[in-house]
Scaffold this active site. Structure first.
Site, PDB file in Angstrom:
ATOM      1  N   TYR A 184       0.858  -1.184   0.000  1.00  0.00           N
ATOM      2  CA  TYR A 184       0.000   0.000   0.000  1.00  0.00           C
ATOM      3  C   TYR A 184       0.894   1.233   0.000  1.00  0.00           C
ATOM      4  O   TYR A 184       1.872   1.297   0.751  1.00  0.00           O
ATOM      5  CB  TYR A 184      -0.894  -0.007   1.247  1.00  0.00           C
ATOM      6  CG  TYR A 184      -1.723   1.244   1.466  1.00  0.00           C
ATOM      7  CD1 TYR A 184      -1.413   2.138   2.502  1.00  0.00           C
ATOM      8  CD2 TYR A 184      -2.814   1.543   0.661  1.00  0.00           C
ATOM      9  CE1 TYR A 184      -2.173   3.271   2.730  1.00  0.00           C
ATOM     10  CE2 TYR A 184      -3.583   2.677   0.880  1.00  0.00           C
ATOM     11  CZ  TYR A 184      -3.256   3.544   1.913  1.00  0.00           C
ATOM     12  OH  TYR A 184      -4.010   4.675   2.123  1.00  0.00           O
TER      13      TYR A 184
ATOM     14  N   ASP B 124       9.352   2.727  -1.187  1.00  0.00           N
ATOM     15  CA  ASP B 124       8.394   3.392  -0.307  1.00  0.00           C
ATOM     16  C   ASP B 124       8.792   3.041   1.133  1.00  0.00           C
ATOM     17  O   ASP B 124       8.443   1.978   1.646  1.00  0.00           O
ATOM     18  CB  ASP B 124       6.977   2.914  -0.630  1.00  0.00           C
ATOM     19  CG  ASP B 124       5.966   3.521   0.319  1.00  0.00           C
ATOM     20  OD1 ASP B 124       4.758   3.381   0.063  1.00  0.00           O
ATOM     21  OD2 ASP B 124       6.372   4.144   1.334  1.00  0.00           O
TER      22      ASP B 124
ATOM     23  N   LYS C 190       5.675   9.371   8.341  1.00  0.00           N
ATOM     24  CA  LYS C 190       5.582   8.825   9.707  1.00  0.00           C
ATOM     25  C   LYS C 190       6.701   9.329  10.628  1.00  0.00           C
ATOM     26  O   LYS C 190       6.667  10.467  11.105  1.00  0.00           O
ATOM     27  CB  LYS C 190       5.521   7.289   9.644  1.00  0.00           C
ATOM     28  CG  LYS C 190       4.254   6.781   8.909  1.00  0.00           C
ATOM     29  CD  LYS C 190       4.147   5.279   8.883  1.00  0.00           C
ATOM     30  CE  LYS C 190       3.099   4.809   7.909  1.00  0.00           C
ATOM     31  NZ  LYS C 190       1.739   4.774   8.440  1.00  0.00           N
TER      32      LYS C 190
HETATM   33  P1  KE4 Z   1      -0.261   8.404   4.610  1.00  0.00           P
HETATM   34  O1  KE4 Z   1      -0.844   9.138   3.407  1.00  0.00           O
HETATM   35  O2  KE4 Z   1      -1.315   7.609   5.369  1.00  0.00           O
HETATM   36  O3  KE4 Z   1       0.564   9.330   5.515  1.00  0.00           O
HETATM   37  O4  KE4 Z   1       0.810   7.356   4.080  1.00  0.00           O
HETATM   38  C1  KE4 Z   1       0.399   6.416   3.119  1.00  0.00           C
HETATM   39  C2  KE4 Z   1       1.362   5.240   3.172  1.00  0.00           C
HETATM   40  C3  KE4 Z   1       2.326   5.121   2.193  1.00  0.00           C
HETATM   41  N1  KE4 Z   1       3.208   4.091   2.202  1.00  0.00           N
HETATM   42  C4  KE4 Z   1       3.183   3.159   3.189  1.00  0.00           C
HETATM   43  C5  KE4 Z   1       4.183   2.051   3.164  1.00  0.00           C
HETATM   44  C6  KE4 Z   1       2.220   3.244   4.220  1.00  0.00           C
HETATM   45  O5  KE4 Z   1       2.207   2.307   5.194  1.00  0.00           O
HETATM   46  C7  KE4 Z   1       1.298   4.300   4.224  1.00  0.00           C
HETATM   47  C8  KE4 Z   1       0.209   4.423   5.280  1.00  0.00           C
HETATM   48  N2  KE4 Z   1       0.147   3.380   6.247  1.00  0.00           N
HETATM   49  C9  KE4 Z   1      -1.134   3.111   6.836  1.00  0.00           C
HETATM   50  C10 KE4 Z   1      -1.019   1.944   7.817  1.00  0.00           C
HETATM   51  N3  KE4 Z   1      -0.229   0.888   7.386  1.00  0.00           N
HETATM   52  C11 KE4 Z   1      -1.691   4.332   7.509  1.00  0.00           C
HETATM   53  C12 KE4 Z   1      -2.864   4.067   8.417  1.00  0.00           C
HETATM   54  C13 KE4 Z   1      -4.128   4.625   7.859  1.00  0.00           C
HETATM   55  O6  KE4 Z   1      -4.348   4.499   6.629  1.00  0.00           O
HETATM   56  O7  KE4 Z   1      -4.913   5.171   8.659  1.00  0.00           O
END
Ligand code: KE4
Length: 430
Positions: free
Chosen positions: A144, A239, A267
């Protein structure tokens, strides 16, 4: 446990916020209960609106590696706030955090800050397309990269046909340029990357998958990916939104000694405030506006409070012994957790890389999306609810990661292991 205050808040929230939450996973739909509303946190502990206390293993999905409300981060953000919260103009702190990122990750010669991981990956893909003049993005099933249209394709849509929208509202003529193939499958990867019909701009990969649960790369997978993308002039995007500054100060690219062309971060580099970043070779990054024609912008990019939180966090991570202690604690905890599973006879597969891990409720190895989907999500949901009632706050999905943080004490982990043993025994009674 009494959850009445959270229930009342949830009813109110649902009236004016879709699903009562600002990100779907927080609604706890896959674990069959309502979410608790968090009132405050400190160190390894969360308190919900009812005053219930939890040992936190979600770490806000990764950022809180040093623990919640760390005094050095709180002080840095408070100090920054007193000087103004946003200017929409360059500030010295952006140079400070950018310098720390460039110094930590040799593959990054230039970096641009944005406000989320999604913005980082979306921008990196646009840049790769602009740099190569090609259209197709290769991603991996179960990985993701945020919710930009290009990424919302059905798993497996690449091997059979080109991208199929994974969500309403995502036009087919966007995702037809996205091909999703199995993670850790070198032969499919090689065949896809060498496919002359595909006009491939980039491959984007979680060097350690964290969004189907923790699935580490098989030996040789990332090496082969780097070799092929270099040979074929395809931009390799790591990523590292989860893995950046998580495994060690150099992230997964240092851990596996593989240098991508572009890296996406998020993060941890924001210390809990909204920060994302993308960066890489100057040759590529120089195409980003205003130096180059690839447009990307953001009102709050480089926000002074977020920069202050990120700088303070990375300063803590730089302290001698930080990762050695964190990873040694994770080692001990994982060994004990395996011992609990063995003692109780519970079938779990614990996938782990340093302080990120997932206990899959299956006895089969979990090495890709298909095998992760064999996990018993019903059993995970029961486990989640039992642990929550026991004061342990796990990810509300089998397909997420549990994080060890610097703040969790031996007592926290001991309590967690005891609760896990109790929960496994209760699950096995059913
Ligand atoms: P954000 O747009 O949520 O800051 O990041 C997206 C993203 C991109 N790449 C990786 C590897 C990620 O894990 C994420 C977002 N992670 C999720 C949980 N695994 C965020 C939690 C949520 O969607 O509320």
């Amino acid at each position: 446990m009494d959850f009445s205050a959270s229930s009342k808040l949830f009813e109110l929230a649902k009236k004016i916020i879709p699903g009562g939450v600002n990100s779907p996973v927080r609604a706890c739909r896959s674990v069959g209960c309502d979410p608790v509303f968090i009132a405050r946190a400190s160190g390894s502990t969360l308190w919900d609106a009812d005053g219930n206390e939890y040992v936190d293993f979600v770490s806000s999905w990764g950022p809180m590696i040093v623990g919640h409300a760390h005094p050095e981060i709180v002080a840095a953000v408070s100090l920054a706030a007193a000087s103004g919260t946003s200017f929409g103009a360059p500030t010295p702190k952006e140079i400070d955090l950018a310098s720390m990122v460039v110094e930590a990750l040799p593959s990054i010669e230039k970096v641009r800050f944005v406000n989320s991981g999604t913005e980082a990956t979306m921008s990196a893909v646009r840049l790769a397309r602009g740099y190569t003049g090609r259209k197709v993005v290769i991603k991996f099933d179960g990985c993701y990269h945020g919710h930009a249209d290009s990424f919302l394709v059905k798993a497996g849509s690449g091997v059979l046909t080109l991208g199929i929208p994974g969500s309403p509202g995502v036009p087919e003529d966007i995702v037809k340029h996205t091909v999703s193939i199995p993670y850790n499958d070198v032969s499919v990867m090689e065949r896809t990357l060498r496919d002359k019909v595909l006009d491939i701009a980039c491959v984007i990969v979680e060097p350690i998958a964290g969004n189907m649960g923790c699935v580490p790369p098989q030996p040789g997978f990332l090496e082969k990916l780097r070799e092929l993308t270099s040979e074929l002039g395809i931009v390799l995007i790591f990523d590292e939104v989860i893995t950046g500054f998580r495994l060690g100060y150099g992230g997964a690219q240092h851990y596996y000694n593989i240098l991508p062309d572009l890296t996406c971060l998020g993060k941890i580099i924001g210390g809990g405030l909204p920060v994302g970043a993308y960066g890489g070779k100057a040759e590529i990054m120089n195409l980003v506006a205003p130096d180059g024609p690839v447009y990307q912008a953001g009102t709050l990019s480089g926000n002074p409070l977020a920069m202050a939180a990120g700088i303070a966090t990375l300063k803590i991570l730089q302290k001698p012994g930080f990762y050695e202690q964190l990873n040694a604690k994770a080692d001990r905890f994982a060994d004990e957790l395996r011992g609990v599973a063995k003692r109780t006879g519970m079938d779990v597969r614990l996938n782990r890389v340093e302080s990120m891990m997932t206990s899959f409720f299956t006895k089969e190895p979990v090495t890709h999306f298909e095998s992760a989907m064999h996990a018993d999500t019903k059993r995970y949901a029961q486990h989640y609810r039992q642990m929550l009632n026991g004061g342990i706050y796990l990810a509300p999905s089998q397909f997420e990661v549990a994080f060890i943080s610097a703040a969790q004490s031996d007592d926290d982990l001991e309590k967690t292991l005891k609760m896990t043993e109790w929960s496994f025994k209760k699950l096995l009674e059913k």
